[in-house]
Design a protein around this motif. Structure first.
Motif, PDB file in Angstrom:
ATOM      1  N   GLY A  31      56.769  27.826  45.427  1.00  0.00           N
ATOM      2  CA  GLY A  31      57.259  29.184  45.616  1.00  0.00           C
ATOM      3  C   GLY A  31      56.491  29.903  46.694  1.00  0.00           C
ATOM      4  O   GLY A  31      55.456  29.435  47.178  1.00  0.00           O
ATOM      5  N   ASP A  32      56.998  31.052  47.072  1.00  0.00           N
ATOM      6  CA  ASP A  32      56.380  31.837  48.130  1.00  0.00           C
ATOM      7  C   ASP A  32      55.266  32.722  47.586  1.00  0.00           C
ATOM      8  O   ASP A  32      55.091  32.856  46.372  1.00  0.00           O
ATOM      9  N   LEU A  33      54.525  33.334  48.504  1.00  0.00           N
ATOM     10  CA  LEU A  33      53.408  34.215  48.178  1.00  0.00           C
ATOM     11  C   LEU A  33      53.723  35.609  48.708  1.00  0.00           C
ATOM     12  O   LEU A  33      54.323  35.749  49.777  1.00  0.00           O
ATOM     13  N   LEU A  34      53.282  36.638  47.972  1.00  0.00           N
ATOM     14  CA  LEU A  34      53.596  38.007  48.362  1.00  0.00           C
ATOM     15  C   LEU A  34      52.422  38.918  48.052  1.00  0.00           C
ATOM     16  O   LEU A  34      51.827  38.823  46.972  1.00  0.00           O
ATOM     17  N   GLU A  35      52.089  39.787  48.995  1.00  0.00           N
ATOM     18  CA  GLU A  35      51.069  40.799  48.757  1.00  0.00           C
ATOM     19  C   GLU A  35      51.630  42.160  49.130  1.00  0.00           C
ATOM     20  O   GLU A  35      52.117  42.362  50.253  1.00  0.00           O
ATOM     21  N   LEU A  36      51.543  43.096  48.202  1.00  0.00           N
ATOM     22  CA  LEU A  36      51.971  44.474  48.436  1.00  0.00           C
ATOM     23  C   LEU A  36      50.731  45.344  48.577  1.00  0.00           C
ATOM     24  O   LEU A  36      49.999  45.570  47.605  1.00  0.00           O
ATOM     25  N   GLY A  37      50.477  45.830  49.778  1.00  0.00           N
ATOM     26  CA  GLY A  37      49.256  46.569  50.063  1.00  0.00           C
ATOM     27  C   GLY A  37      48.196  45.611  50.566  1.00  0.00           C
ATOM     28  O   GLY A  37      47.813  44.683  49.857  1.00  0.00           O
ATOM     29  N   ALA A  38      47.722  45.823  51.804  1.00  0.00           N
ATOM     30  CA  ALA A  38      46.852  44.810  52.407  1.00  0.00           C
ATOM     31  C   ALA A  38      45.512  45.344  52.894  1.00  0.00           C
ATOM     32  O   ALA A  38      44.594  44.565  53.101  1.00  0.00           O
ATOM     33  N   TYR A  39      45.391  46.647  53.133  1.00  0.00           N
ATOM     34  CA  TYR A  39      44.193  47.237  53.727  1.00  0.00           C
ATOM     35  C   TYR A  39      43.808  46.441  54.982  1.00  0.00           C
ATOM     36  O   TYR A  39      44.626  46.255  55.873  1.00  0.00           O
ATOM     37  N   MET A  40      42.584  45.896  55.067  1.00  0.00           N
ATOM     38  CA  MET A  40      42.151  45.181  56.259  1.00  0.00           C
ATOM     39  C   MET A  40      42.402  43.675  56.178  1.00  0.00           C
ATOM     40  O   MET A  40      42.020  42.928  57.071  1.00  0.00           O
ATOM     41  N   GLY A  41      43.002  43.225  55.060  1.00  0.00           N
ATOM     42  CA  GLY A  41      43.429  41.829  55.005  1.00  0.00           C
ATOM     43  C   GLY A  41      42.529  40.878  54.252  1.00  0.00           C
ATOM     44  O   GLY A  41      42.751  39.665  54.292  1.00  0.00           O
TER      45      GLY A  41
END
Length: 319
Positions: A50-60
């Protein structure tokens, strides 16, 4: 990769390039690094694709970490406002208060210091994510965007829609005193939409809408082998939940910066040993030769001009 409409931000002066993972600004504690590693590796071992998802990243910082677990054929999507205006006044005030220095260019510079290409970037409010990511396609979702109740509530609804049946969702700041909206939304989902907590740390909750019991048992087995983390099991909403104290946790191996080798490259090589020895030997010899030529003339002048008693004292001093 991002679409042409979401191409990289305009170039300007070059941003600093981190040479170590710890150089990247952000809040990502070792205990949560260990748990991200465990869940993502467990999914690989169990054959969960499956895929990966991040909501909100700031500086990574966490995005750099998660991106290391993307497998062939999987997509990693990161959604953040970055330089875009917030969708409402309350969110705008939150951005000004907490993330006034945040830019997309900084995220990109940090991420590309550890990976060859960027993830798919969605520069927009997280409310659009359901239209950008396929339903039921994600095996891991990390939610660390707005702290406002209505936005977190929407992020939870999106995560439920986008996750695979055995997918894992992680909530940041679900118990922080300055984020009561996150706590209300997350525990509300536990009470009303069958979100099943697996474990919690000081800052994050790990949960699923799938079979939490099976994952929890395997996680407990791993925790029993750790001497740097305390854990206990609590009964919450009719089901067990693991509570983890990771203040002494030792972080796992980090992604390596592509600039690390340059930063630690040795300085110019020293001269060969033979040449150094020859130079060292020749310098004293030349000085000695000069002193040798001058010394006899000096002693003769002393003997000719000074009284005998003083002459003998000065000669001893010269010697």
């Amino acid at each position: 990769m991002q679409s042409p409409a979401e191409a990289a931000a305009p170039t300007g002066e070059e941003l600093p390039r981190p040479t170590r993972f710890d150089d990247v600004k952000g809040w990502f504690r070792p205990v949560d690094q260990l748990l991200f590693d465990w869940f993502l590796t467990h999914q690989r071992d169990q054959g969960h694709a499956g895929d990966l998802l991040e909501l909100g990243a700031y500086m990574g910082k966490s995005a750099i970490f998660v991106g290391s677990y993307r497998r062939e054929g999987e997509e990693f999507t990161v959604c953040d406002l970055w330089d875009s205006p917030a969708p409402d006044d309350s969110n705008s005030a939150e951005m000004d208060r907490s993330y006034s220095t945040l830019t997309r260019r900084a995220f990109e510079a940090n991420y590309l210091s550890f990976h060859e290409e960027l993830p798919t970037l969605v520069q927009a409010p997280t409310s659009v994510i359901s239209s950008r990511v396929r339903t039921g396609s994600c095996r891991f979702v990390h939610i660390d965007a707005s702290h406002l109740y209505e936005h977190v509530h929407g992020d939870i609804e999106a995560a439920e829609q986008l996750l695979t049946p055995e997918g894992i969702v992680v909530f940041d700041d679900f118990r922080a005193e300055h984020c009561p909206g996150v706590a209300a939304a997350v525990w509300g989902a536990v009470a009303t939409v069958r979100l099943r907590p697996i474990c919690i740390t000081g800052t994050k909750m790990y949960a699923t809408w799938g079979d939490a019991e099976k994952v929890r048992e395997t996680l407990l087995g791993w925790l029993e082998t750790r001497t740097d983390m305390w854990h206990g099991v609590e009964e919450v909403a009719g089901a067990p939940m693991i509570r983890i104290d990771g203040r002494k946790a030792k972080a796992p191996a980090h992604p390596r910066s592509r600039h690390e080798a340059k930063a630690t490259a040795p300085e110019a090589a020293p001269a060969p040993a033979a040449a150094t020895a020859q130079a060292s030997a020749s310098a004293p010899a030349s000085a000695g030769a000069v002193r040798g030529r001058r010394a006899p003339r000096t002693r003769k002048l002393v003997r000719d001009l000074l009284p005998p008693l003083l002459t003998r004292a000065l000669v001893r001093a010269f010697r």
